[in-house]
Structures are given as C-alpha cells and as structure tokens.
Design an enzyme around this catalytic site. Structure first.
Site, PDB file in Angstrom:
ATOM      1  N   LYS A  70       0.820  -1.214   0.000  1.00 40.67           N
ATOM      2  CA  LYS A  70       0.000   0.000   0.000  1.00 40.67           C
ATOM      3  C   LYS A  70       0.857   1.268   0.000  1.00 40.67           C
ATOM      4  O   LYS A  70       0.614   2.182  -0.796  1.00 40.67           O
ATOM      5  CB  LYS A  70      -0.938  -0.025   1.216  1.00 40.67           C
ATOM      6  CG  LYS A  70      -1.763   1.223   1.429  1.00 40.67           C
ATOM      7  CD  LYS A  70      -2.938   0.961   2.355  1.00 40.67           C
ATOM      8  CE  LYS A  70      -2.535   0.248   3.617  1.00 40.67           C
ATOM      9  NZ  LYS A  70      -1.622   1.054   4.471  1.00 40.67           N
ATOM     10  N   THR A  72       4.019   1.507  -0.833  1.00 35.64           N
ATOM     11  CA  THR A  72       4.772   1.504  -2.088  1.00 35.64           C
ATOM     12  C   THR A  72       3.909   2.044  -3.225  1.00 35.64           C
ATOM     13  O   THR A  72       4.359   2.862  -4.045  1.00 35.64           O
ATOM     14  CB  THR A  72       5.244   0.076  -2.410  1.00 35.64           C
ATOM     15  OG1 THR A  72       6.069  -0.388  -1.340  1.00 35.64           O
ATOM     16  CG2 THR A  72       6.040   0.030  -3.703  1.00 35.64           C
ATOM     17  N   ARG A  93       2.395   8.486   6.760  1.00 33.44           N
ATOM     18  CA  ARG A  93       2.644   8.339   8.197  1.00 33.44           C
ATOM     19  C   ARG A  93       4.116   8.058   8.462  1.00 33.44           C
ATOM     20  O   ARG A  93       4.824   7.525   7.615  1.00 33.44           O
ATOM     21  CB  ARG A  93       1.809   7.197   8.771  1.00 33.44           C
ATOM     22  CG  ARG A  93       0.311   7.440   8.755  1.00 33.44           C
ATOM     23  CD  ARG A  93      -0.448   6.149   9.007  1.00 33.44           C
ATOM     24  NE  ARG A  93      -0.150   5.168   7.989  1.00 33.44           N
ATOM     25  CZ  ARG A  93      -0.024   3.872   8.220  1.00 33.44           C
ATOM     26  NH1 ARG A  93      -0.168   3.393   9.431  1.00 33.44           N
ATOM     27  NH2 ARG A  93       0.239   3.053   7.235  1.00 33.44           N
ATOM     28  N   LYS A 104       9.116  -6.467  10.295  1.00 39.03           N
ATOM     29  CA  LYS A 104       9.520  -6.587   8.906  1.00 39.03           C
ATOM     30  C   LYS A 104      10.615  -5.622   8.481  1.00 39.03           C
ATOM     31  O   LYS A 104      10.971  -5.571   7.312  1.00 39.03           O
ATOM     32  CB  LYS A 104       8.308  -6.361   7.994  1.00 39.03           C
ATOM     33  CG  LYS A 104       7.634  -5.000   8.196  1.00 39.03           C
ATOM     34  CD  LYS A 104       6.411  -4.844   7.317  1.00 39.03           C
ATOM     35  CE  LYS A 104       5.676  -3.549   7.583  1.00 39.03           C
ATOM     36  NZ  LYS A 104       6.495  -2.358   7.382  1.00 39.03           N
ATOM     37  N   ALA A 272      -3.424   1.777  12.849  1.00 35.23           N
ATOM     38  CA  ALA A 272      -4.842   1.751  12.471  1.00 35.23           C
ATOM     39  C   ALA A 272      -5.608   0.624  13.143  1.00 35.23           C
ATOM     40  O   ALA A 272      -6.835   0.622  13.096  1.00 35.23           O
ATOM     41  CB  ALA A 272      -4.977   1.645  10.960  1.00 35.23           C
ATOM     42  N   PHE A 300      -3.227  -0.316   7.397  1.00 36.38           N
ATOM     43  CA  PHE A 300      -3.845  -1.638   7.282  1.00 36.38           C
ATOM     44  C   PHE A 300      -4.953  -1.650   6.219  1.00 36.38           C
ATOM     45  O   PHE A 300      -4.917  -0.871   5.277  1.00 36.38           O
ATOM     46  CB  PHE A 300      -4.343  -2.129   8.637  1.00 36.38           C
ATOM     47  CG  PHE A 300      -3.233  -2.412   9.618  1.00 36.38           C
ATOM     48  CD1 PHE A 300      -2.180  -3.257   9.274  1.00 36.38           C
ATOM     49  CD2 PHE A 300      -3.208  -1.831  10.866  1.00 36.38           C
ATOM     50  CE1 PHE A 300      -1.142  -3.523  10.159  1.00 36.38           C
ATOM     51  CE2 PHE A 300      -2.177  -2.086  11.770  1.00 36.38           C
ATOM     52  CZ  PHE A 300      -1.144  -2.930  11.411  1.00 36.38           C
ATOM     53  N   PHE A 381       3.103  -8.997  -9.421  1.00 34.26           N
ATOM     54  CA  PHE A 381       4.278  -9.837  -9.179  1.00 34.26           C
ATOM     55  C   PHE A 381       4.563 -10.658 -10.435  1.00 34.26           C
ATOM     56  O   PHE A 381       3.647 -10.958 -11.213  1.00 34.26           O
ATOM     57  CB  PHE A 381       4.030 -10.776  -7.993  1.00 34.26           C
ATOM     58  CG  PHE A 381       4.216 -10.135  -6.644  1.00 34.26           C
ATOM     59  CD1 PHE A 381       5.312 -10.450  -5.862  1.00 34.26           C
ATOM     60  CD2 PHE A 381       3.289  -9.218  -6.158  1.00 34.26           C
ATOM     61  CE1 PHE A 381       5.492  -9.857  -4.615  1.00 34.26           C
ATOM     62  CE2 PHE A 381       3.456  -8.620  -4.926  1.00 34.26           C
ATOM     63  CZ  PHE A 381       4.565  -8.945  -4.146  1.00 34.26           C
ATOM     64  N   TRP A 409       7.011  -0.994  -7.800  1.00 34.27           N
ATOM     65  CA  TRP A 409       8.129  -1.545  -7.029  1.00 34.27           C
ATOM     66  C   TRP A 409       9.355  -1.714  -7.929  1.00 34.27           C
ATOM     67  O   TRP A 409      10.469  -1.374  -7.542  1.00 34.27           O
ATOM     68  CB  TRP A 409       7.740  -2.900  -6.404  1.00 34.27           C
ATOM     69  CG  TRP A 409       8.774  -3.416  -5.442  1.00 34.27           C
ATOM     70  CD1 TRP A 409       8.827  -3.195  -4.094  1.00 34.27           C
ATOM     71  CD2 TRP A 409       9.906  -4.232  -5.752  1.00 34.27           C
ATOM     72  NE1 TRP A 409       9.922  -3.818  -3.551  1.00 34.27           N
ATOM     73  CE2 TRP A 409      10.599  -4.465  -4.550  1.00 34.27           C
ATOM     74  CE3 TRP A 409      10.395  -4.794  -6.933  1.00 34.27           C
ATOM     75  CZ2 TRP A 409      11.763  -5.230  -4.491  1.00 34.27           C
ATOM     76  CZ3 TRP A 409      11.560  -5.552  -6.879  1.00 34.27           C
ATOM     77  CH2 TRP A 409      12.229  -5.770  -5.675  1.00 34.27           C
TER      78      TRP A 409
END
Length: 555
Positions: A70, A72, A93, A104, A272, A300, A381, A409
């Site tokens: 999201k 990205t 944010r 992560k 969130a 989220f 992907f 990406w």
C-alpha cells in the site's frame, strides 16, 4: 537483486531546499534537519491561499504475510502523477520503531517507490515520536506525583486509565506493578505500557490544527477517575503547558522526497488497528494547499485505516476525498482463498476466486457505503498469470470499477503512470461522499453500523463491563463522539484466523474508553492489544552498521 535499503542508498538525493522550492515552500518557512529533511513552519498554512486540490486516499485489502504494497503504491502513484505533469504532494505516516525492529524492517515504501532518506525516516527521523513519548510520560509522572503529594483531586488509584508508553514492541511491559520500595518511592499500583503509536498524544497531535487547538485537546485528555467517579483530565493536573512545550516542534510537518524527487510530508503515525491510522491533519492540509493532487494513505486494510480516515479524520478536519485506490495483490488474494504462503507462486484461479470476496467487500464499502469513486490497483508480481489477472478484472468490472496493474516496485513512477491517469479521471467525477454513521446515534448503534456496514458482520456482543463503560460515557457527555475501533488487522472479524470475507460473525466488545483529547471513543474488540511483542526472529537481528556508518539490513 538489490534490497530496498541498497536501492535507496544508490539514489542521489536532492537538497531539501530544492524539494521545498518544487513544492512552492519559500525558504523562510523551512527548518532543515540536515541536508535532506526539514520541518515546515505552521505559519505557511496561514499565508497560502486555498486551492481546489484533489485528495486521493490509498487503502488496501485485509493484510496478509504475502504483502500488499500500500505505501509503495502510494509513493509510486505520486511519482506517476508527477511524471504525467501534475503538481502533486504526498502525505504519509511516520514508521514506528516497533515494526522496524520487530516485524519486517523498514516502512518507507519499497523497491523503486520509496521516500528517502529511508534510514532516517525509519529510525529517529526528526524526533517526533520521542517528543510524543516524553509528553505522554510527563503526564503519567505528574499524575502519580499528584497522588503521592496528597491527592488533592481525590483520584482513585484503582481507576487510573493513563499508561506510560515506549516506541518498541515489548510484551514484558504490558502489565507491571510500580511504585514499589516503600513510602518515599511512590504509591504501589498495577500499571502497564502502550506502544507510543497507541498513545492518545499521538492521536491528538495528528488531529490538531494549531498549537492552540493542540493545547485544547491535551487539556481534555482523561487520565482517570475520582473516588466519586468524576473524570480527571490533564488540564486538572496543570500539565498542558509543559506537554505543549515538548510537542511544539513535533507538531510541524516533516518534508522529505521520493526517489524521483516528489515532495512528500511524513508526519505522525498512529496504528490503524488500535488508533485512527492516519498522518496528521496539518500535513494533509499543507499538501492540499501546495498541490493540485494530494496522495495520502491510511493504515492496514480499508476496514480499519480507510474507515477511520473517512469517519474520523475527514469529519474532524472537514476533508472531502476525490477518489479511493484499493491496493491488492494476486498473491494476497490467493492467501485469503486458503493457499499457504509457500505455494503462492503457483497459479490457482479457484483459490483466487474465493479470496476475491475480500477485495469485493472493501471495494463495495468505498463505493456503496462512502459513495466515492474507486479504482483497484493490482501490485503486480512476476508469478501472476493472465488467468488470475483476468479474474480480478472481471470481479472489479462486475462492481463497476476499473482494475489497473501497477509495477511501481520495479519501475518506480513509470510503473504508476497508468494508475495516475485512472486517478485523474476519477477525480473529475462528482461524488456524494457520506459517512457510515451519524454522530447523534447512540454509541452502541455507531459500533453496530461499522460492524454491519463495513465488516459485514451479523451483530455485536457487548460485555457487561463494556456496557457499563458505555453507559458512563453517555452520562459524562461523550455520547456524540465518533468511534475508533481497535480490532485485529488480519480479518474483517475480530478473529484473526477468519480470512477472506467471513459472514455470520459477531464482534465481541470487551472494553470501551474515551480519548476525549483526540475526540473519539476507543472500542476494544476481541483479543486486541495496545502493546505488541517481538516475533521469534525480530527484524533487529538483521540490522547492522559498518565502520563508515552505513546501515544495512533495514528492509
């Protein structure tokens, strides 16, 4: 293949003064923090004229370990808009150190769609989170000191609701007993810590519109109750002036840049799942004054961040979104359809069809509940097959929305140009934006509206303790506030194991409390916690620094 941090370190950043000039920010409003980041003085908002800007919200399906992208996509969309000649500013944010070292790694986008300097943004940045934590803990110290020094306000130590905070995942601090060691060392009581992003101070800062408004909100914060059940506030403790002194610089939005030089505000970071999950109102307003297109995101899935953005932030700040982008991946949708993470690279149209129910519900909510134009962005992907992508497009078409493939990406802004063009078209459509509930409804009905309209649930089950809390909040005059649902991010329900689009479930309401300074009622459901713990293998184990001070392993 380069890691995100290696990509970020390979790009030559522009001096922040150049980015400010591109955004239309004169030098006198800029407070540089080094060469590549700066705070922007709030007086800029008073001096800039209003403009007819478009506000674009980027949200996503229910998150999975497969990832959705999201942030990205948000950054890539902003770069895409810039590439097609639009004046754009993004508003994001700030990352919390909890996920950075725990879950992560970094949280500043990914691949060739990142904001930089990503190491600074992910770590101490400009000190906002530290200021918020200091203000939170100053209030806690003044509260306990007041009780120790004679308790003139008649505070019941058993009914203190204010907790200390730290910006780190630390389960050891969830429940503590403090004030031990004899009379001179405080009053013994059960206590606990929240992660900083769950602090009401974070929510207050993100919803404040000025220093004066910040002080007003801080003064309303309820820290506990007296023996005769009257609320005690930060204003009662005379803590507001000192707290504001700690927060006055943190209130100013932070200006950085994307890898492609798009001006971006990164400011504030409430989670969130336990707070309202949006960047600051001040950063959003500043971006709207400076651009023709402002791209922002909410944390989220759309059932959490987008719902709170629309029902809480937009209502409080009088914002009117122009369109919504719902981000999904084929991989994540297959996971919602029951495919284990190890098998997501294999074509499975049947599982995808089952998982599409999750995307369908999120899109329908944005389109039919909030009445906003929607586009689905598929973060593509290499393993995605034509049959799988066609299935997603067919589902979107049935809902009357368009699907656009995004490759930001790997390709940066170039991979977001088609999405940017789709967004521009949607922004020209009139919309009849509305909320999912009205404020004058009873607290129970507002909770029920979110559960039934947004989550797709059957009903709510309110515990006896929660009902007592609701009744008390109504009696104290807090009944007209919006509700901020604290719920697992992994499911529409309050059960994280119910993936996809579950039906016929009830949401368990365990606790209800007021965040009077933020201006909403927090509703804790299921087994939600306000202090996460570190995983079995924390991301911190892979982070290192070489002799030259270059950081590695940060995502």
């Amino acid at each position: 293949m380069k890691t995100d941090i290696e990509i970020a370190q390979s790009v030559e950043m522009q001096p922040i003064q150049n980015i400010a000039k591109k955004a239309g920010i004169p030098d006198q409003y800029l407070e540089a923090y080094g060469r590549y980041k700066a705070k922007v003085d709030l007086s800029l908002l008073k001096d800039l004229p209003e403009r007819k800007s478009k506000l674009i919200l980027v949200t996503a399906i229910t998150p999975t370990p497969a990832g959705e992208g999201k942030t990205t996509t948000t950054i890539g969309l902003a770069d895409g808009l810039q590439r097609i000649g639009k004046k754009v500013v993004a508003a994001l944010r700030e990352p919390s150190l909890g996920p950075v070292f725990g879950v992560k790694g970094g949280a500043a986008g990914g691949g060739y769609a990142q904001v930089v300097p990503m190491e600074d943004i992910n770590l101490h940045f400009t000190g906002d989170f530290h200021a918020i934590g200091a203000a939170n803990n100053l209030l806690a110290a003044m509260l306990d000191n007041h009780i120790y020094q004679g308790n003139k306000l008649n505070i019941d130590p058993r009914r203190i609701t204010w907790r200390r905070c730290v910006d780190m995942n630390d389960r050891q601090l969830r429940f503590v007993t403090d004030g031990l060691g004899g009379r001179v060392n405080g009053v013994p009581r059960e206590d606990g810590y929240d992660i900083t992003v769950a602090s009401e101070i974070m929510a207050v800062l993100c919803l404040s519109t000025s220093i004066t408004n910040l002080k007003e909100r801080l003064s309303r914060i309820v820290v506990g109750y007296t023996y005769d059940e009257k609320p005690v506030t930060a204003g009662d403790l005379k803590a507001v002036g000192a707290m504001t002194a700690l927060l006055k610089d943190a209130l100013k939005p932070n200006l950085v840049q994307t890898l492609e030089g798009t001006p971006t505000f990164v400011h504030g970071g409430p989670f969130a799942n336990i707070a309202h999950g949006c960047n600051s109102v001040l950063a959003t307003r500043m971006a709207l004054r400076l651009s023709d297109y402002t791209v922002t995101e909410a944390g989220f899935g759309a059932d959490l961040g987008a719902e709170k953005f629309l029902d809480i932030k937009c209502r409080a700040a009088d914002l009117h979104p122009s369109c919504v982008v719902v981000v999904a991946t084929v991989r994540a949708l297959k996971m919602h359809g029951g495919v284990p993470k190890t098998e997501l690279g294999q074509e499975n149209v049947e599982a995808l069809a089952k998982g599409l129910g999750n995307l369908r519900r999120h899109v329908s909510n944005m389109k039919n509940v909030y009445r906003l134009p929607v586009v689905v962005a598929i973060n593509r992907f290499p393993t995605d097959t034509k049959a799988e992508l066609d299935a997603v497009a067919k589902m979107s078409e049935a809902l009357g929305v368009r699907t656009v493939l995004s490759t930001v990406w790997s390709d940066g802004g170039a991979g977001g140009e088609e999405l940017a063009k789709a967004v521009v078209e949607l922004c020209e459509q009139p919309n009849d934006f509305t909320y999912s509930y009205e404020l004058d409804k009873p607290i129970e009905d507002k909770i029920r509206a979110v559960v039934q309209k947004i989550y797709g649930g059957r009903d709510i089950q309110i515990s006896k303790a929660a009902q007592k809390q609701i009744d008390q909040l109504k009696a104290l005059g807090y009944g007209d506030l919006p509700v901020c649902m604290a719920k697992t991010q992994y499911s529409f329900s309050d059960d994280p194991t119910l993936l996809g689009a579950p039906e016929n479930f009830d949401v368990q309401i365990k606790q209800v409390k007021v965040s009077a300074g933020a201006g909403f009622i927090v509703v804790l459901t299921g087994e939600i916690m306000t202090m996460p713990g570190l995983p079995r293998v924390p991301a911190a184990e892979n982070i290192d620094v070489d002799e030259d001070g270059v950081i590695s392993g940060l995502f």
